[in-house]
Design a protein around this motif. Structure first.
Motif, PDB file in Angstrom:
ATOM      1  N   GLU A  81       0.848  -1.183   0.000  1.00 49.29           N
ATOM      2  CA  GLU A  81       0.000   0.000   0.000  1.00 49.29           C
ATOM      3  C   GLU A  81       0.891   1.243   0.000  1.00 49.29           C
ATOM      4  O   GLU A  81       1.992   1.226   0.582  1.00 49.29           O
ATOM      5  CB  GLU A  81      -0.909   0.017   1.230  1.00 49.29           C
ATOM      6  CG  GLU A  81      -1.994  -1.040   1.209  1.00 49.29           C
ATOM      7  CD  GLU A  81      -2.965  -0.834   0.047  1.00 49.29           C
ATOM      8  OE1 GLU A  81      -3.326   0.333  -0.232  1.00 49.29           O
ATOM      9  OE2 GLU A  81      -3.347  -1.839  -0.582  1.00 49.29           O
ATOM     10  N   PRO A  82       0.447   2.344  -0.633  1.00 53.44           N
ATOM     11  CA  PRO A  82       1.279   3.548  -0.659  1.00 53.44           C
ATOM     12  C   PRO A  82       1.717   4.025   0.719  1.00 53.44           C
ATOM     13  O   PRO A  82       2.868   4.437   0.892  1.00 53.44           O
ATOM     14  CB  PRO A  82       0.372   4.576  -1.348  1.00 53.44           C
ATOM     15  CG  PRO A  82      -0.499   3.764  -2.245  1.00 53.44           C
ATOM     16  CD  PRO A  82      -0.766   2.493  -1.481  1.00 53.44           C
ATOM     17  N   SER A  83       0.831   3.948   1.713  1.00 53.73           N
ATOM     18  CA  SER A  83       1.200   4.401   3.055  1.00 53.73           C
ATOM     19  C   SER A  83       2.307   3.530   3.652  1.00 53.73           C
ATOM     20  O   SER A  83       3.221   4.035   4.325  1.00 53.73           O
ATOM     21  CB  SER A  83      -0.028   4.397   3.970  1.00 53.73           C
ATOM     22  OG  SER A  83      -0.614   3.108   4.018  1.00 53.73           O
ATOM     23  N   GLU A  84       2.236   2.223   3.390  1.00 52.15           N
ATOM     24  CA  GLU A  84       3.282   1.316   3.877  1.00 52.15           C
ATOM     25  C   GLU A  84       4.606   1.609   3.192  1.00 52.15           C
ATOM     26  O   GLU A  84       5.668   1.659   3.839  1.00 52.15           O
ATOM     27  CB  GLU A  84       2.866  -0.135   3.617  1.00 52.15           C
ATOM     28  CG  GLU A  84       3.897  -1.160   4.059  1.00 52.15           C
ATOM     29  CD  GLU A  84       3.550  -2.576   3.630  1.00 52.15           C
ATOM     30  OE1 GLU A  84       4.306  -3.506   3.992  1.00 52.15           O
ATOM     31  OE2 GLU A  84       2.518  -2.761   2.928  1.00 52.15           O
ATOM     32  N   ALA A  85       4.552   1.804   1.875  1.00 51.82           N
ATOM     33  CA  ALA A  85       5.773   2.111   1.126  1.00 51.82           C
ATOM     34  C   ALA A  85       6.383   3.427   1.587  1.00 51.82           C
ATOM     35  O   ALA A  85       7.610   3.559   1.686  1.00 51.82           O
ATOM     36  CB  ALA A  85       5.466   2.163  -0.368  1.00 51.82           C
ATOM     37  N   ALA A  86       5.538   4.424   1.891  1.00 52.25           N
ATOM     38  CA  ALA A  86       6.039   5.713   2.362  1.00 52.25           C
ATOM     39  C   ALA A  86       6.717   5.571   3.721  1.00 52.25           C
ATOM     40  O   ALA A  86       7.788   6.142   3.956  1.00 52.25           O
ATOM     41  CB  ALA A  86       4.890   6.715   2.444  1.00 52.25           C
ATOM     42  N   THR A  87       6.104   4.797   4.607  1.00 49.36           N
ATOM     43  CA  THR A  87       6.689   4.582   5.936  1.00 49.36           C
ATOM     44  C   THR A  87       8.064   3.924   5.824  1.00 49.36           C
ATOM     45  O   THR A  87       9.018   4.319   6.510  1.00 49.36           O
ATOM     46  CB  THR A  87       5.758   3.708   6.797  1.00 49.36           C
ATOM     47  OG1 THR A  87       4.505   4.388   6.971  1.00 49.36           O
ATOM     48  CG2 THR A  87       6.366   3.426   8.157  1.00 49.36           C
ATOM     49  N   GLU A  88       8.183   2.935   4.941  1.00 56.08           N
ATOM     50  CA  GLU A  88       9.465   2.252   4.761  1.00 56.08           C
ATOM     51  C   GLU A  88      10.502   3.192   4.141  1.00 56.08           C
ATOM     52  O   GLU A  88      11.679   3.159   4.511  1.00 56.08           O
ATOM     53  CB  GLU A  88       9.266   1.010   3.896  1.00 56.08           C
ATOM     54  CG  GLU A  88       8.458  -0.079   4.589  1.00 56.08           C
ATOM     55  CD  GLU A  88       8.303  -1.330   3.738  1.00 56.08           C
ATOM     56  OE1 GLU A  88       8.793  -1.334   2.582  1.00 56.08           O
ATOM     57  OE2 GLU A  88       7.704  -2.313   4.222  1.00 56.08           O
ATOM     58  N   TRP A  89      10.057   4.025   3.193  1.00 55.69           N
ATOM     59  CA  TRP A  89      10.989   4.965   2.563  1.00 55.69           C
ATOM     60  C   TRP A  89      11.517   5.963   3.594  1.00 55.69           C
ATOM     61  O   TRP A  89      12.717   6.256   3.641  1.00 55.69           O
ATOM     62  CB  TRP A  89      10.306   5.706   1.414  1.00 55.69           C
ATOM     63  CG  TRP A  89      11.258   6.479   0.554  1.00 55.69           C
ATOM     64  CD1 TRP A  89      11.842   6.069  -0.611  1.00 55.69           C
ATOM     65  CD2 TRP A  89      11.769   7.805   0.803  1.00 55.69           C
ATOM     66  NE1 TRP A  89      12.679   7.058  -1.102  1.00 55.69           N
ATOM     67  CE2 TRP A  89      12.658   8.124  -0.258  1.00 55.69           C
ATOM     68  CE3 TRP A  89      11.567   8.734   1.805  1.00 55.69           C
ATOM     69  CZ2 TRP A  89      13.320   9.343  -0.331  1.00 55.69           C
ATOM     70  CZ3 TRP A  89      12.247   9.961   1.741  1.00 55.69           C
ATOM     71  CH2 TRP A  89      13.109  10.252   0.687  1.00 55.69           C
ATOM     72  N   LEU A  90      10.644   6.469   4.430  1.00 59.14           N
ATOM     73  CA  LEU A  90      11.062   7.430   5.458  1.00 59.14           C
ATOM     74  C   LEU A  90      12.054   6.791   6.435  1.00 59.14           C
ATOM     75  O   LEU A  90      13.036   7.423   6.844  1.00 59.14           O
ATOM     76  CB  LEU A  90       9.834   7.954   6.215  1.00 59.14           C
ATOM     77  CG  LEU A  90       8.924   8.903   5.428  1.00 59.14           C
ATOM     78  CD1 LEU A  90       7.598   9.090   6.145  1.00 59.14           C
ATOM     79  CD2 LEU A  90       9.609  10.252   5.217  1.00 59.14           C
ATOM     80  N   ALA A  91      11.824   5.542   6.787  1.00 58.62           N
ATOM     81  CA  ALA A  91      12.727   4.858   7.704  1.00 58.62           C
ATOM     82  C   ALA A  91      14.104   4.633   7.072  1.00 58.62           C
ATOM     83  O   ALA A  91      15.134   4.751   7.743  1.00 58.62           O
ATOM     84  CB  ALA A  91      12.120   3.522   8.132  1.00 58.62           C
ATOM     85  N   ALA A  92      14.110   4.338   5.768  1.00 57.01           N
ATOM     86  CA  ALA A  92      15.371   4.033   5.086  1.00 57.01           C
ATOM     87  C   ALA A  92      16.156   5.285   4.703  1.00 57.01           C
ATOM     88  O   ALA A  92      17.354   5.200   4.425  1.00 57.01           O
ATOM     89  CB  ALA A  92      15.089   3.209   3.827  1.00 57.01           C
TER      90      ALA A  92
END
Length: 339
Positions: free
Chosen positions: A317-328
Motif C-alpha cells: 500500500e502507498p502508506s506502507e511504502a512511504a513509511t518504509e521509505w522514510l525509515a530508510a
C-alpha cells in the motif's frame, strides 16, 4: 589687659577653625550620576506558521501516491498538521488557486506543464522548486516488438507497422493504449498532426496500463502504450520509447512549425522534462518554516522508481511504502528539516 588680648586671640582662632570646617562640608563633591543604560533594539519576531492543516493531493499513479505521504510524513515530523485530498491531476492547479490545495510535489512537464504554467502565469501558483529527477513521458513498446516491426524506434517505422497493433476495437487502425484522459498527453492530436494510422484508447488508470503490458508480454502480442521514466517498468521489462520529431514549445501552438504546416502536435513530448514542486501563492507566508522545508525536498529518478516499484511490483500500500521509505532515508529528510 594682656589676659583680655590673649582670650580674644583664642576666640578668633576657634572661629577661623569652625569656618574652615564648614567650608569643607559644603565643598565636598557629590558623586557623578551614572550614565543611562542603553538597550539594543528588539529583533523582529519570526513569522509564526499557521496551525491549519497543509493539504496535499493524491493522484492516480504510484510514485505520486507514495511521495505524497513521504512529503506529508516529513512535514508531520516537523510539527505540522497534514491532510491528504484525492484530486484530479489537471484540476489540482486551479484548486491551489482556490486555496483548497497547498502543494503539488510531482509536476511532470509533459503531462501537466501546460496546466501548471497557466496558473503560474496568473500568479496564484508559485513555481517553487525543481527536483533533480529528469522525466520523459512517451509512447513505448516492449523489446520483442522490434522483431515484428523493423525500423523501430522511429515513429515512421511504427506507423508503417500500424496493422499489427490493430484490435477488434480499432478495426484496421493500430491501437495506442494511452494513459488516463486527465493526463492530457495530446496523443489524439499527435496522431492527427503526424497523419498516423492509429487510434488512441485511454486506460482508466496506471494499473490498467501495466496489466495490459503484462498480458501482452506472455505471448509477445504487439503492443504500444504510454510509459514514463522514472518508473519501475525499466527494471521489469526491456523496451524503448518511440522517437518522434523533437519537441519544441511551438509544436503545441504554432501550426506552421514542424512537418505539418496546418496542424499542431506534430512532434513528440519533451525528452528531458522537468519535475517540479508547485505551491499556492500564500503558502510561504502562511507556513514559512514548512515552505523552507518543502523547498529543500529533492527527489531523484531512482527514488521515484523505487516508490513506484514498492506498489506496482511488491504490492505494498502507498502508506506502507512511504513509511518504509522514510525509515530508510531518515538522514536525508532530517536534513531537509534542519536545513
Amino acid at each position: 589687659m594682656i589676659r583680655s588680648k590673649t582670650l580674644a586671640a583664642v576666640l578668633l582662632a576657634l572661629a577661623l577653625v569652625a569656618s574652615a570646617c564648614g567650608d569643607d562640608d559644603t565643598a565636598e563633591p557629590t558623586e557623578a550620576a551614572a550614565p543611562a543604560e542603553t538597550t539594543a533594539p528588539e529583533e523582529p519576531a519570526e513569522p509564526a506558521d499557521s496551525s491549519d492543516p497543509i493539504r496535499i493531493p493524491l493522484h492516480n499513479w504510484s510514485s505520486q501516491l507514495v511521495g505524497a505521504e513521504v512529503v506529508g510524513g516529513v512535514l508531520e515530523d516537523a510539527g505540522f498538521s497534514v491532510e491528504y485530498v484525492p484530486s484530479d491531476s489537471q484540476v489540482v492547479y486551479q484548486s491551489m488557486c482556490d486555496g483548497d490545495i497547498e502543494l503539488v510535489h510531482e509536476v511532470w512537464e509533459g503531462a501537466f506543464g501546460v496546466a501548471f504554467q497557466e496558473q503560474v502565469d496568473k500568479g496564484c501558483v508559485l513555481d517553487f522548486a525543481t527536483h533533480n529527477a529528469v522525466t520523459r513521458e512517451e509512447w513505448w513498446y516492449p523489446a520483442y516488438v522490434e522483431d515484428q516491426c523493423p525500423g523501430l524506434p522511429d515513429w515512421e517505422a511504427l506507423n508503417a507497422c500500424a496493422s499489427i497493433f490493430a484490435t477488434a476495437e480499432t478495426g484496421d487502425k493500430g491501437r495506442f493504449l494511452g494513459g488516463p484522459v486527465d493526463w492530457l498527453k495530446g496523443d489524439a492530436e499527435r496522431v492527427e498532426g503526424l497523419g498516423m494510422n492509429f487510434e488512441v484508447v485511454n486506460a482508466g488508470s496506471a494499473a490498467t496500463l501495466w496489466a495490459e503490458l503484462d498480458a501482452a508480454s506472455v505471448d509477445e502480442t504487439p503492443i504500444v502504450l504510454f510509459n514514463w521514466t522514472p518508473n519501475f517498468i525499466e527494471a521489469v521489462y526491456e523496451g524503448s520509447f518511440i522517437e518522434f520529431p523533437l519537441f519544441e514549445d511551438a509544436c503545441r501552438t504554432d501550426p506552421e512549425w514542424g512537418i505539418n504546416s496546418e496542424l499542431t502536435h506534430d512532434c513528440g513530448n519533451p525528452a528531458d522534462g522537468y519535475l517540479k514542486t508547485g505551491v499556492g501563492q500564500h503558502f510561504p507566508d502562511k507556513w514559512p518554516t514548512a515552505a523552507a522545508i518543502v523547498k529543500r525536498m529533492d527527489f531523484t529518478n531512482p527514488m521515484l522508481a523505487a516508490m513506484a516499484a514498492a506498489v506496482d511490483v511488491d504490492g505494498k500500500e502507498p502508506s506502507e511504502a512511504a513509511t518504509e521509505w522514510l525509515a530508510a532515508n531518515e538522514d536525508l529528510w532530517k536534513g531537509w528539516i534542519s536545513g
